[in-house]
Design an enzyme around this catalytic site. Sequence first.
Site, PDB file in Angstrom:
ATOM      1  N   GLU A 167      -5.377  -4.134  -1.386  1.00  0.00           N
ATOM      2  CA  GLU A 167      -5.762  -5.366  -0.683  1.00  0.00           C
ATOM      3  C   GLU A 167      -6.774  -6.206  -1.469  1.00  0.00           C
ATOM      4  O   GLU A 167      -7.042  -7.345  -1.106  1.00  0.00           O
ATOM      5  CB  GLU A 167      -6.375  -5.020   0.686  1.00  0.00           C
ATOM      6  CG  GLU A 167      -5.407  -4.423   1.687  1.00  0.00           C
ATOM      7  CD  GLU A 167      -5.258  -2.908   1.560  1.00  0.00           C
ATOM      8  OE1 GLU A 167      -5.534  -2.362   0.467  1.00  0.00           O
ATOM      9  OE2 GLU A 167      -4.841  -2.277   2.540  1.00  0.00           O
TER      10      GLU A 167
ATOM     11  N   LYS B  82     -16.913  14.818  10.679  1.00  0.00           N
ATOM     12  CA  LYS B  82     -17.987  14.473  11.619  1.00  0.00           C
ATOM     13  C   LYS B  82     -18.498  15.733  12.287  1.00  0.00           C
ATOM     14  O   LYS B  82     -17.933  16.217  13.244  1.00  0.00           O
ATOM     15  CB  LYS B  82     -17.488  13.453  12.641  1.00  0.00           C
ATOM     16  CG  LYS B  82     -17.277  12.114  11.993  1.00  0.00           C
ATOM     17  CD  LYS B  82     -16.575  11.111  12.862  1.00  0.00           C
ATOM     18  CE  LYS B  82     -15.869  10.082  12.005  1.00  0.00           C
ATOM     19  NZ  LYS B  82     -14.510  10.457  11.603  1.00  0.00           N
TER      20      LYS B  82
ATOM     21  N   THR C  49       0.870  -1.185   0.000  1.00  0.00           N
ATOM     22  CA  THR C  49       0.000   0.000   0.000  1.00  0.00           C
ATOM     23  C   THR C  49       0.904   1.230   0.000  1.00  0.00           C
ATOM     24  O   THR C  49       2.085   1.129   0.332  1.00  0.00           O
ATOM     25  CB  THR C  49      -0.879   0.050   1.262  1.00  0.00           C
ATOM     26  OG1 THR C  49      -0.015   0.122   2.396  1.00  0.00           O
ATOM     27  CG2 THR C  49      -1.771  -1.166   1.372  1.00  0.00           C
TER      28      THR C  49
ATOM     29  N   TRP D 183     -22.293  12.766   9.504  1.00  0.00           N
ATOM     30  CA  TRP D 183     -21.145  12.686   8.612  1.00  0.00           C
ATOM     31  C   TRP D 183     -21.322  13.567   7.384  1.00  0.00           C
ATOM     32  O   TRP D 183     -22.372  13.535   6.736  1.00  0.00           O
ATOM     33  CB  TRP D 183     -20.952  11.243   8.157  1.00  0.00           C
ATOM     34  CG  TRP D 183     -20.203  10.403   9.130  1.00  0.00           C
ATOM     35  CD1 TRP D 183     -19.377  10.831  10.125  1.00  0.00           C
ATOM     36  CD2 TRP D 183     -20.200   8.985   9.200  1.00  0.00           C
ATOM     37  NE1 TRP D 183     -18.858   9.773  10.813  1.00  0.00           N
ATOM     38  CE2 TRP D 183     -19.347   8.613  10.256  1.00  0.00           C
ATOM     39  CE3 TRP D 183     -20.819   7.977   8.465  1.00  0.00           C
ATOM     40  CZ2 TRP D 183     -19.097   7.292  10.600  1.00  0.00           C
ATOM     41  CZ3 TRP D 183     -20.565   6.664   8.804  1.00  0.00           C
ATOM     42  CH2 TRP D 183     -19.716   6.322   9.856  1.00  0.00           C
TER      43      TRP D 183
END
Length: 534
Positions: free
Chosen positions: A325, A431, A180, A436
Site C-alpha cells: 500500500e 497480548k 497484497t 503486548w
Amino acid sequence: MLGLNQDSQLLLSTIIEHGATNFGATEVVSHGHGENVRSNYATIAQRAKRLASALKPTEFFGSLAWNTHRHLELFYAITGIGSVLHTANPRLPPAQIAYTINFTGYRTLFIDLDTLALAEQLLPQLETVQEFVIMAPRALMPATTTLPNVTCYEDLIDAGDSDFVWPVFDERTAALLCFTSGTTGAPKGALYSHRGTVLSALSTGGGNGWGLSADDAILAVPGFFHCNGWAIPFFGPMYGAKLVLPGRRADTEWLHGLIVEEGITAGPGVPTIWLGVLEHCRQTGAGLGRLNRLYSGGTAPPAAMMEAYLRDYGVRTIHGWGMTETTSGSTMSFAPCDLPEDEAIATMRTQGKPLYGNEIRIVDEQGAPVPRDGKSPGLLQVRGHWVSGAYFRRPEVAFQSKDGWMETGDIAAIDPDNTLHLLDRAKDMVKSGGEWISSQALEEAAARHPLVMEAGVVAIPHPKWQERPFLVVVMQPGASLSDADMRAHLSELVPKWWLPDGIAFVDELPHGPTGKLAKNVLRDWVAEGRFAGT
Ligand code: ADP
C-alpha cells in the site's frame, strides 16, 4: 501567483528516456528461461517504444512473469501509452492469481516460458483473458500449448515503430497495479499513479535511501510483481545503475556467482536470501566482490546477519519498512559510514526514518497521539505522495483515518528524532495479561542464538493471561539444542514474562509468497495440535 517553471508531467516514460539518453550503454543483464541476454537502456527503450506502438491501448494489460529484460520493457511500453499493467504475482496460490486477474478483468496476459505451465493450469479459471503473449525469442516458443490465441512477443516488437513518440497525459493517471499477498482475506489491489511511482523512485533511490548512482549494479531479487518491484525497474534507468535480472532463479550458489561476476554493489531482498548467501560464503570461504550494501525489507532482518555482513565483509544493511500500500519503501535506516560498528548496527536494526514525501505517526485505539518516546507502542499510520488512499475497486475496505492517514495494521514505537521501531503486526502481537509481547522481537532474540537458523512465535490461548507466546525453532544443519538451552539464551535478552510457554523444534517453517514467515500457517499448525504443550 503561479511559479514560472516549465510544466512537465511526471510520467514513467520520462525515466526510460532519461536512461536511454544518458546511460544508453549501461547494461541490463537478463537470465530468462534458457537465455542469458546482455542488453542496455538504449535497446530497452527502443524495444519498449516498438512494443508500445504495436499495442492497442486499453485500460488494463496483465503480466505473469519473472524479472527479465522483456518484463522491464513491458513496464515502460504499457504504462507509456496510458494503460495500466497488472503485475500478477506467480508466487500466490493459483486460485488467488486467478482471482486478481478476473477481478481486474482484461483480455491480454503477457507470460514467459517459466510461467507457461502455470498459465495453462490457470486457464479454466480465467474469465476475461482471451489472448496470451509469450515473452520469449521465436526459437524457444513452445511447439504446443493449451493456451488459445498465442503471440510471440518478438513478433510484436518487430511489427512496432521505434520512432514512436511517448504520449503526454496527466501524471495522476494509473500506471501499475499490485495486489497484497492476501494473508488476511482476499488480495487487495494498490493502484499506483505515474506521479506516485516517479516520486517514490526519486526519493527512495536517493541519498538516505538506496543512495544509487551510475557506479551501482543492482541484483533485482525482489519480483517486479511485489510492491512495484521495490522500484528497481525505475531505479536502473533513473540513476544509471546496471541491472541484473535473475529470472525465476533464486538458488544461493548461482546468485552468489552473479554477485561476484557481475560486480553487484547493491543487493536487495528479504533476509532469507541474504542468510543463504552468507552461509554459502562461510562454507566456501568465498568473498562478495564489489557488494557493499544490502537492502532488507518486508520483515525485520536478524541482527546477527547484519553484524556478520558488516564485520566479515564490510557490507552495510539498509533496512526499510514498507507495504504494498505504500508503493515501495516508506522509511529506511541509514547508518552514516563514520558511525562506530555497534552504533551502526543499532541503527540498522531500526526501521529508520521516513524518506522525503512520507510522514509517520502512532496513535492509540481511539486515534489519540501516542508519545514519540521510543518506548510507547501505538498503531502506526503513514501518509505521503505515494501512499494508497483507497483499495482498487474495494471502497468498502476502510483503512484511512478521518484526518487522512493510512492505517497500516502495524504496531510501532517512534523515537523523539522520528526513528521508527516496528514492533509487530497488530494481529501477530501476543497480548499477555493486557501487555503486548512483540512476536517479532522474540523471534529476533531466538535467532540470535548461533545454532538457530530461523524462529517463529505465535500466540497460544491461556486461561489466565489470555495469550502466551509459543516459539518454534529451526536449528542450523547438524546442530543440537535443548529447550533449556533456548530458555537460558532468551533469559539474557528478553524480560522474564516474555519467555515462551512452549518451545518446539522443527525442520522447516512455513513461508509465504514473498519469503516471509507465514504466521497464519504456523498458527494453523499450532491449532491442529502439531506441537506438545499447545
Ligand atoms: P503482504 O502484506 O502482502 O505480506 P507487504 O509487503 O505489503 O506484503 O507487507 C507489509 C508488511 O510487512 C508491513 O505492514 C509490516 O508488517 C511488514 N514489514 C515490512 N517491512 C518490515 C520491516 N522492515 N520490519 C518488520 N516488518 C516489516
